[in-house]
Design a protein around this motif. Structure first.
Motif, PDB file in Angstrom:
ATOM      1  N   ILE B 132      44.620  31.651  31.833  1.00 26.29           N
ATOM      2  CA  ILE B 132      44.290  31.380  33.231  1.00 26.29           C
ATOM      3  C   ILE B 132      45.337  30.471  33.882  1.00 26.29           C
ATOM      4  N   ASP B 133      45.801  29.463  33.122  1.00 31.45           N
ATOM      5  CA  ASP B 133      46.736  28.526  33.761  1.00 31.45           C
ATOM      6  C   ASP B 133      48.151  29.095  33.891  1.00 31.45           C
ATOM      7  N   GLN B 134      48.321  30.355  33.441  1.00 28.98           N
ATOM      8  CA  GLN B 134      49.629  30.999  33.653  1.00 28.98           C
ATOM      9  C   GLN B 134      49.646  31.836  34.932  1.00 28.98           C
ATOM     10  N   LEU B 135      48.531  31.846  35.676  1.00 26.65           N
ATOM     11  CA  LEU B 135      48.442  32.710  36.849  1.00 26.65           C
ATOM     12  C   LEU B 135      48.759  31.943  38.126  1.00 26.65           C
ATOM     13  N   SER B 136      49.223  32.675  39.135  1.00 24.07           N
ATOM     14  CA  SER B 136      49.419  32.065  40.452  1.00 24.07           C
ATOM     15  C   SER B 136      48.069  32.006  41.154  1.00 24.07           C
ATOM     16  N   GLY B 137      48.038  31.276  42.265  1.00 19.41           N
ATOM     17  CA  GLY B 137      46.789  31.137  43.003  1.00 19.41           C
ATOM     18  C   GLY B 137      46.175  32.469  43.395  1.00 19.41           C
ATOM     19  N   GLY B 138      47.022  33.372  43.913  1.00 21.40           N
ATOM     20  CA  GLY B 138      46.518  34.665  44.359  1.00 21.40           C
ATOM     21  C   GLY B 138      46.021  35.514  43.203  1.00 21.40           C
ATOM     22  N   GLN B 139      46.715  35.387  42.062  1.00 26.50           N
ATOM     23  CA  GLN B 139      46.292  36.168  40.893  1.00 26.50           C
ATOM     24  C   GLN B 139      44.945  35.679  40.382  1.00 26.50           C
ATOM     25  N   LYS B 140      44.774  34.358  40.382  1.00 25.99           N
ATOM     26  CA  LYS B 140      43.489  33.798  39.956  1.00 25.99           C
ATOM     27  C   LYS B 140      42.367  34.345  40.828  1.00 25.99           C
ATOM     28  N   GLN B 141      42.672  34.360  42.131  1.00 28.68           N
ATOM     29  CA  GLN B 141      41.753  34.897  43.105  1.00 28.68           C
ATOM     30  C   GLN B 141      41.263  36.279  42.722  1.00 28.68           C
ATOM     31  N   ARG B 142      42.251  37.097  42.369  1.00 28.26           N
ATOM     32  CA  ARG B 142      41.919  38.492  42.071  1.00 28.26           C
ATOM     33  C   ARG B 142      41.178  38.608  40.751  1.00 28.26           C
ATOM     34  N   VAL B 143      41.498  37.714  39.801  1.00 22.10           N
ATOM     35  CA  VAL B 143      40.749  37.743  38.539  1.00 22.10           C
ATOM     36  C   VAL B 143      39.288  37.397  38.802  1.00 22.10           C
ATOM     37  N   ALA B 144      39.088  36.393  39.663  1.00 22.27           N
ATOM     38  CA  ALA B 144      37.718  35.988  39.966  1.00 22.27           C
ATOM     39  C   ALA B 144      36.951  37.143  40.590  1.00 22.27           C
ATOM     40  N   ILE B 145      37.618  37.867  41.471  1.00 22.30           N
ATOM     41  CA  ILE B 145      36.953  39.005  42.116  1.00 22.30           C
ATOM     42  C   ILE B 145      36.685  40.107  41.097  1.00 22.30           C
ATOM     43  N   ALA B 146      37.702  40.374  40.257  1.00 24.66           N
ATOM     44  CA  ALA B 146      37.547  41.433  39.258  1.00 24.66           C
ATOM     45  C   ALA B 146      36.405  41.098  38.304  1.00 24.66           C
ATOM     46  N   ARG B 147      36.287  39.814  37.945  1.00 23.18           N
ATOM     47  CA  ARG B 147      35.265  39.396  36.987  1.00 23.18           C
ATOM     48  C   ARG B 147      33.872  39.719  37.512  1.00 23.18           C
ATOM     49  N   CYS B 148      33.704  39.646  38.831  1.00 21.15           N
ATOM     50  CA  CYS B 148      32.407  39.985  39.400  1.00 21.15           C
ATOM     51  C   CYS B 148      32.269  41.477  39.666  1.00 21.15           C
ATOM     52  N   LEU B 149      33.329  42.062  40.204  1.00 21.68           N
ATOM     53  CA  LEU B 149      33.247  43.483  40.583  1.00 21.68           C
ATOM     54  C   LEU B 149      32.996  44.385  39.399  1.00 21.68           C
ATOM     55  N   VAL B 150      33.515  43.991  38.234  1.00 24.00           N
ATOM     56  CA  VAL B 150      33.387  44.829  37.066  1.00 24.00           C
ATOM     57  C   VAL B 150      31.921  45.019  36.695  1.00 24.00           C
ATOM     58  N   LEU B 151      31.094  44.085  37.160  1.00 19.83           N
ATOM     59  CA  LEU B 151      29.665  44.187  36.862  1.00 19.83           C
ATOM     60  C   LEU B 151      28.936  45.084  37.860  1.00 19.83           C
ATOM     61  N   GLU B 152      29.663  45.594  38.847  1.00 22.92           N
ATOM     62  CA  GLU B 152      29.107  46.450  39.892  1.00 22.92           C
ATOM     63  C   GLU B 152      27.828  45.876  40.490  1.00 22.92           C
ATOM     64  N   PRO B 153      27.923  44.680  41.048  1.00 20.00           N
ATOM     65  CA  PRO B 153      26.716  44.067  41.621  1.00 20.00           C
ATOM     66  C   PRO B 153      26.306  44.776  42.900  1.00 20.00           C
ATOM     67  N   ALA B 154      25.016  44.648  43.241  1.00 27.17           N
ATOM     68  CA  ALA B 154      24.544  45.212  44.512  1.00 27.17           C
ATOM     69  C   ALA B 154      25.214  44.469  45.658  1.00 27.17           C
ATOM     70  N   VAL B 155      25.337  43.167  45.496  1.00 31.33           N
ATOM     71  CA  VAL B 155      25.962  42.356  46.533  1.00 31.33           C
ATOM     72  C   VAL B 155      26.917  41.381  45.868  1.00 31.33           C
ATOM     73  N   LEU B 156      28.111  41.270  46.448  1.00 27.41           N
ATOM     74  CA  LEU B 156      29.052  40.278  45.950  1.00 27.41           C
ATOM     75  C   LEU B 156      29.076  39.109  46.938  1.00 27.41           C
ATOM     76  N   LEU B 157      28.826  37.918  46.422  1.00 28.20           N
ATOM     77  CA  LEU B 157      28.805  36.728  47.269  1.00 28.20           C
ATOM     78  C   LEU B 157      30.115  35.987  47.080  1.00 28.20           C
TER      79      LEU B 157
END
Ligand SMILES: Nc1ncnc2c1ncn2[C@@H]1O[C@H](COP(=O)(O)OP(=O)(O)OP(=O)(O)O)[C@@H](O)[C@H]1O
Ligand SMILES: [Mg+2]
Lengths: 342, 361, 285
Positions: B132-157
């Protein structure tokens, strides 16, 4: 140099390595008033006294109080003490036979190293209400008193049990192999009796507390402890065991590098004054080597001796002879084994 | 259309303090819904109630028609992207993304495949083994989104996920996020205190103030017809006057401002003469040196205090002749107004239809 | 320039090295020499590894060491099991204004000496002690039971004595654990146990490891507590060292035991680090 340093301190000081209770505060104060010497007391026991002096090769203390049987062998080996100059002792104050006996037992290369101070015995302390029949050392291994027994994991216990088995361990002191065999036998008996022990006491006051509260009914301990409890609760008393109480004499011995030898002699003579010795005996209930102290003793103290030591019992006391080197190692291993056993 | 998230009369009190006050809204399937409000207005609290991390004091929350009452966060079909992302530093990128899938006891191969697919989708293919600490700010952002999206939630907050990024990256991520949402089609509930984020990305925006929803509307309506003075001021820049109605008709009135100008403005609601009002006007509604032929305009003179050059968004900072009220005036970069200097006196005109007038409460 | 820097380094390093040498290395060299000396039957001092061989040949010695080490590991583990939730409670659950208060409460017993603390326990637990008294008063017991002098009591005492040394490092690492990581894991579907094992413990590992090393070493080197609370079965390795020095006057054997304790306990710590895939550098940071 030492002279200069000595004078830096305005007050003269006597550094005393002794047992707890052997230098009562009122006597320390009185001594200071009479001589101007302050007594600095360090409490210890036989083993630690030797270890302390050995670590400093006889320095740091002006006067020590080891038991008479623990002097000659360590003196031979480590040279911890200096010979006593008996001309400086007021021998007319002392019980002659005791002085001679201590001289004899602490003799190394024609020089004697100690002056007797006080004596006492180890035997049983029994709560008669719960253990009316406890009368010999064997009773500390007796299943009848399971969970109500306490004694020390120290050499007196080994020796006492050997006596109660009908052996004479002192006679085997000179034969290490025979002694070892005897101790192993005692060790086995102790291991067999271990389930009945409540605890192995290490602190005299803690033992007294256990007897007082009724947690312990039969203990191997010093006579004076039994007498202290007897004064509080007549059911508890010291019992001189059938196979003989173990008699010990604690002494005065001057460490080889003592700085204030004069003060040491002053303290010895001071403690042997009949009224001073009586103060000690009345408090700690040990007899001393002071000849004339009898008239100053409380009635209770005299009663203790009359009650527990009829002539026959006194004659039966087994006095510790000097311990030859190496025996402690044999005993140490046995005691470790007992402690580790289930 | 299916309603993914329905919030009815939700209230949260911390002791006496009301952080969220009777909020109701609905988000249909696939919508990008934003909650916009100043710091401390209760956005995070609201989002945490939806995620289940905070218990509402009152109200109902339903997700895809199911009441969420008493359902623990780990059992809810929603996922939350935290204000500071909360990526797990003790795991690498792949493990972070697989975390939720593993909790569902999916098979190893399925997990690996899903992780690869989602990494591809957020343009991080091959980053699985990175720390995680090897990522840029934007990449971290996208990892955080991917971590949630992969679960296919009904709603992403999403709780101000761009807050920690620098301006440039934030601009870029805004667009990316909008495109990503369109691509995956997941319902987003996005909170921010940055109005431009909300306006650019959202289908619908709720403006929140002091725990209350002031208006829920499309970005365009919010901008053009704010329903409350707070919305008028918070969404986009606005000039404000306080004044009193001199004379009024059905849908227009003459308002005398505290500086003494009289402006004609249209009314959103019927008012009476003598009413105290607040009058708002967008910077771009003010025309510099308007053509004299335009008769309908309100006209007044101001003195230029400063010229704020900002490319297409350049403004004049000015004040009326005999007052220090600051006014922002849009300065079109058509070179037509290049002659204007500091301290010049210029005429301003505005159409009465541009005025937004609220009765002072 | 470079040379100057070196001088500075030596200047500050010398007292430290001297101090280390005088206070730590020198006494140990003395002990080491002593441990290789022994006496023949006729009292002559010779060089010999006999003292070390003794340890391995006399089962009571190495069994005591194994027992001591196993119990120390157990104590370390139990201390950890109790300290972790405690530290978690202090850092994450309780309101911040009570945190300091709770930590002080934990520290409080350490204002008195270990001896006093152990006697405190003995007063509570002994057959004629406070707990028995109340249990009988309240009718839970018909007659007093001896709660002292059992292995379990000894472990209780050791865990109590060690608690602080585990709680403090864990509290300090948990303080740096962002709450939102826990919430994020919860939100992603994790339950309490997963959060504990995947988030909290991995984050707290440096604190846990350093706490464990300290507790293990302190427990292994403890003398008072096993002796007083453990009672008749409690033979602890330090007691054997004491016995060799004091009761048997065998300083050579005692020194050898001292060295074995040092080496074997370092070995246990090293093994522990290897097994948990930690390295010391990370922990010390
Ligand atoms: N646990 C709590 N106890 C008491 N008050 C709280 C608690 N959590 C939040 N608040 C209060 O509720 C209000 C709303 O907080 P919230 O975190 O929802 O704000 P926000 O809109 O997310 O702000 P920001 O944009 O700064 O993140 C704040 O005034 C805050 O102080
Ligand atoms: Mg927030």
């Amino acid at each position: 140099m030492a002279f200069a340093l000595g004078n830096v301190y305005a007050a003269e000081e006597l550094s005393l390595l002794t047992w707890s209770g052997y230098a009562p505060q009122n006597l320390v104060d009185k001594f200071q008033k009479e001589t101007g010497i302050t007594v600095k007391v360090t409490n210890s026991n036989n083993e630690e006294m030797i270890a302390k002096l050995r670590a400093t090769r006889g320095a740091g203390f002006d006067l020590a109080q080891p038991s008479q049987d623990r002097i000659s062998s360590v003196q031979e080996k480590y040279n911890l003490y200096q010979p006593i100059d008996y001309s400086k002792i007021q021998s007319d104050l002392m019980i002659d036979s005791m002085l001679e006996a201590v001289k004899k037992s602490t003799m190394v290369a024609d020089k004697a190293y100690a002056v007797p101070f006080c004596w006492g015995t180890s035997g049983l302390v029994v709560n008669r209400k719960f253990a009316p029949n406890a009368s010999d050392y064997a009773d500390i291994l007796n299943a009848m008193y399971a969970g109500r027994i306490s004694y020390r994991l120290k050499r007196p216990t080994l020796i006492a049990l050997a006596f109660s088995m009908g052996e004479n361990p002192f006679a085997k002191y000179s034969d290490a192999m025979a002694y070892k065999a005897l101790m192993e036998k005692v060790g086995e008996a102790m291991i067999a009796g271990k389930p009945f022990v409540k605890n192995y006491w290490t602190n005299g006051d803690a033992l007294l507390e256990s007897m007082r509260s009724g947690e312990v009914h039969v203990a191997m301990a010093w006579d004076n402890g039994g007498w202290k409890l007897h004064a509080e609760n007549p059911n508890i008393d010291f019992v001189a065991p059938r196979s003989g109480a173990l008699g010990w004499i604690d002494t005065f011995a001057i460490p080889s590098k003592a700085e204030n030898v004069d003060a040491a002699y002053k303290w010895i003579n001071f403690m042997m004054q009949p009224e001073n010795a009586a103060v000690f005996t009345n408090a700690e209930k040990y007899g001393t080597a002071s000849a004339g102290s009898g008239q100053f003793l409380d009635a209770e103290i005299k009663g203790n001796f009359e009650r527990c030591f009829p002539m026959k019992a006194i004659a039966n006391i087994k006095w510790y002879p000097p311990v030859p080197a190496k025996l402690e190692e044999i005993e140490g291993l046995i005691l470790d084994k007992v402690k580790a056993a289930k | 259309m299916q309603i993914d998230l329905s919030v009815q009369n939700v209230t949260k009190r911390f002791d006496e303090f009301v952080a969220v006050d009777h909020v109701s809204f609905e988000v249909p399937d696939g919508q990008f819904f934003s909650i916009l409000g100043p710091s401390g207005c209760g956005k995070t609290t609201l989002l945490r109630m939806i995620a289940g991390l905070t218990e509402p004091t009152e109200g109902e929350i339903e997700i895809r028609g199911q009441s969420m009452l008493g359902i623990a966060p780990n059992k809810r079909p929603v996922n939350l992207i935290f204000q500071h992302l909360a990526l797990f530093p003790m795991m690498n990128v792949g493990e972070n993304i697989a975390f939720g899938l593993k909790r569902r006891a999916e098979s190893k191969s399925a997990i690996r495949e899903k992780v690869d697919v989602i990494l591809e989708r957020v343009d991080l293919a091959g980053f699985g083994a990175k720390k995680i600490d090897q990522l840029s700010g934007g990449q971290k952002q996208r990892v955080a989104i991917a971590r949630c999206l992969v679960l296919e939630p009904a709603v992403l907050l999403l709780d101000e996920p761009l807050g920690a990024l620098d301006l440039k990256l934030r601009e870029q991520m805004k667009v990316e996020l909008k495109l990503l949402q369109a691509k995956v089609g997941t319902t987003f509930v996005y909170i921010t205190h940055d109005q431009s984020e909300a306006l650019v990305m959202s289908d619908h925006v709720a403006v929140m103030n002091k725990g209350v929803f002031e208006q829920i509307d499309s970005p365009k309506n919010l901008y053009n017809s704010p329903q409350t003075p707070f919305v008028a001021q918070f969404v986009g820049d606005n000039n404000a006057w306080s004044g009193r109605i001199r004379q009024c008709d059905q849908d227009a009135a003459d308002v005398e401002t505290s500086e003494g100008n009289v402006f004609r403005t249209k009314l959103r609601e019927p008012l009476q003469s003598g009413d105290e009002v607040d009058l708002f006007l967008r910077p771009e509604a003010m025309l510099i040196q308007p053509d004299p032929s335009l008769a309908e305009l309100n006209r007044f003179e101001v003195i230029v205090k400063d010229i704020l050059f900002d490319g297409a968004n350049s403004r004049l900072l000015a004040h009326p002749l005999d007052a220090d009220t600051e006014l922002l005036i849009a300065l079109p970069q058509t070179r037509q107004f290049d002659y204007i200097r500091k301290h010049d006196k210029i005429e301003i005109g505005w159409d009465q239809k541009s005025g937004i007038c609220f009765a002072r409460s | 320039m470079k040379k100057q820097k070196r001088w500075g380094l030596y200047f500050f390093l010398t007292p430290v090295l001297l101090w280390l040498f005088l206070l730590i290395v020198l006494p140990h060299i003395d002990l080491l020499i002593m441990s290789f000396r022994s006496e023949t039957i006729d009292g002559k001092a010779i060089w010999s590894p006999a003292n070390y061989l003794n340890f391995f040949e006399e089962p009571i010695y190495w069994l005591t060491f194994v027992r001591t080490a196993v119990y120390s590991i157990l104590v370390t583990f139990l201390t950890f099991v109790i300290a972790l939730p405690l530290a978690f409670y202090i850092t994450k659950v309780v309101a911040p204004r009570f945190q300091g208060f709770l930590l002080v409460l934990l520290l409080l017993p350490f204002w008195v000496s270990e001896l006093v603390r152990v006697y405190g326990w003995m007063i509570l637990l002994r057959e004629s002690g406070v707990i028995n008294h109340f249990m009988i008063k309240l009718g839970f017991l018909n007659q007093p039971v001896e709660m002292l002098y059992r292995d379990s009591t000894m472990i209780l005492g050791l865990v109590y004595t060690s608690m602080l040394f585990m709680v403090v490092p864990i509290v300090s690492v948990l303080e740096s654990l962002d709450n939102s990581l826990i919430e994020a894991a919860y939100d992603l579907g994790a339950n309490m146990w997963t959060i504990l094992f995947k988030i909290v413990i991995p984050h707290a590992t440096p604190g846990i490891v350093s706490g464990s090393i300290v507790v293990f070493m302190l427990t292994l080197g403890n003398y008072l507590t096993p002796n007083l609370m453990g009672g008749k079965n409690s033979l602890w390795f330090t007691e054997q060292i004491y016995n060799q020095f004091i009761a048997s006057f065998n300083w050579n054997q005692g020194s050898a035991f001292g060295f074995l304790l040092l080496v074997l306990s370092s070995l246990v710590v090293w093994l522990g680090l290897k097994l948990t895939k930690q390295n010391l550098r990370k922990v010390v940071q």
